[in-house]
Design a protein around this motif. Structure first.
Motif, PDB file in Angstrom:
ATOM      1  N   MET A   1       0.840  -1.189   0.000  1.00  0.00           N
ATOM      2  CA  MET A   1       0.000   0.000   0.000  1.00  0.00           C
ATOM      3  C   MET A   1       0.880   1.244   0.000  1.00  0.00           C
ATOM      4  O   MET A   1       1.912   1.272   0.628  1.00  0.00           O
ATOM      5  CB  MET A   1      -0.857   0.028   1.273  1.00  0.00           C
ATOM      6  CG  MET A   1      -2.025  -0.899   1.250  1.00  0.00           C
ATOM      7  SD  MET A   1      -3.180  -0.627   2.598  1.00  0.00           S
ATOM      8  CE  MET A   1      -2.164  -0.759   4.034  1.00  0.00           C
ATOM      9  N   ASP A   5      -2.675   5.767   0.784  1.00  0.00           N
ATOM     10  CA  ASP A   5      -3.674   4.706   0.838  1.00  0.00           C
ATOM     11  C   ASP A   5      -3.811   4.162   2.250  1.00  0.00           C
ATOM     12  O   ASP A   5      -4.911   3.906   2.714  1.00  0.00           O
ATOM     13  CB  ASP A   5      -3.315   3.571  -0.110  1.00  0.00           C
ATOM     14  CG  ASP A   5      -3.399   3.969  -1.577  1.00  0.00           C
ATOM     15  OD1 ASP A   5      -2.786   3.263  -2.383  1.00  0.00           O
ATOM     16  OD2 ASP A   5      -4.067   4.970  -1.889  1.00  0.00           O
ATOM     17  N   VAL A   9      -7.238   4.130   4.448  1.00  0.00           N
ATOM     18  CA  VAL A   9      -7.814   2.893   4.978  1.00  0.00           C
ATOM     19  C   VAL A   9      -7.920   2.981   6.495  1.00  0.00           C
ATOM     20  O   VAL A   9      -8.954   2.628   7.079  1.00  0.00           O
ATOM     21  CB  VAL A   9      -6.991   1.655   4.549  1.00  0.00           C
ATOM     22  CG1 VAL A   9      -7.480   0.407   5.257  1.00  0.00           C
ATOM     23  CG2 VAL A   9      -7.056   1.479   3.039  1.00  0.00           C
ATOM     24  N   ASN A  43      -6.001  -5.156   2.847  1.00  0.00           N
ATOM     25  CA  ASN A  43      -4.966  -4.133   2.853  1.00  0.00           C
ATOM     26  C   ASN A  43      -3.723  -4.529   3.661  1.00  0.00           C
ATOM     27  O   ASN A  43      -2.869  -3.692   3.943  1.00  0.00           O
ATOM     28  CB  ASN A  43      -5.548  -2.819   3.373  1.00  0.00           C
ATOM     29  CG  ASN A  43      -6.470  -2.210   2.353  1.00  0.00           C
ATOM     30  OD1 ASN A  43      -6.014  -1.591   1.400  1.00  0.00           O
ATOM     31  ND2 ASN A  43      -7.770  -2.407   2.506  1.00  0.00           N
TER      32      ASN A  43
END
Length: 101
Positions: A1, A5, A9, A43
């Motif tokens: 990631m 990002d 998240v 993620n």
């Protein structure tokens, strides 16, 4: 990631955790925790996945009220963790075992 990002998240998961309410009952809480776990897994946020699994087990055992709020606080900590490796995931699992045993 990517860095941005990760923060997006984390922000989304933190909002979801804060928004969990008991009005919908244990089933609604379990569904939201499951959604958080799936997003975290997608993620690579393994500490959050671990804590979410343990929280789901606690809900299945019938835990509720203040104890679940403590679990949610631990989940927020796992979401915000800078480290996302297996050792950190294991450390969160151990902390849950000590805190909630």
């Amino acid at each position: 990631m990517r860095g941005e990002d990760v923060s997006d998240v984390r922000a989304e998961l933190s909002r979801r955790i804060v928004a969990i309410e008991w009005r919908g009952g244990t089933g609604a809480v379990a569904r939201e925790v499951d959604a958080i776990r799936r997003i975290a897994h997608r993620n690579g946020m393994m500490p959050a996945v671990t804590v979410a699994h343990l929280l789901e087990s606690a809900l299945a055992r019938g835990e509720h009220g203040a104890l679940v709020h403590d679990w949610l606080a631990m989940l927020r900590e796992a979401v915000q963790s800078e480290r996302q490796d297996d050792a950190t995931s294991d450390a969160f699992a151990a902390a849950c075992q000590v805190r909630f045993a």
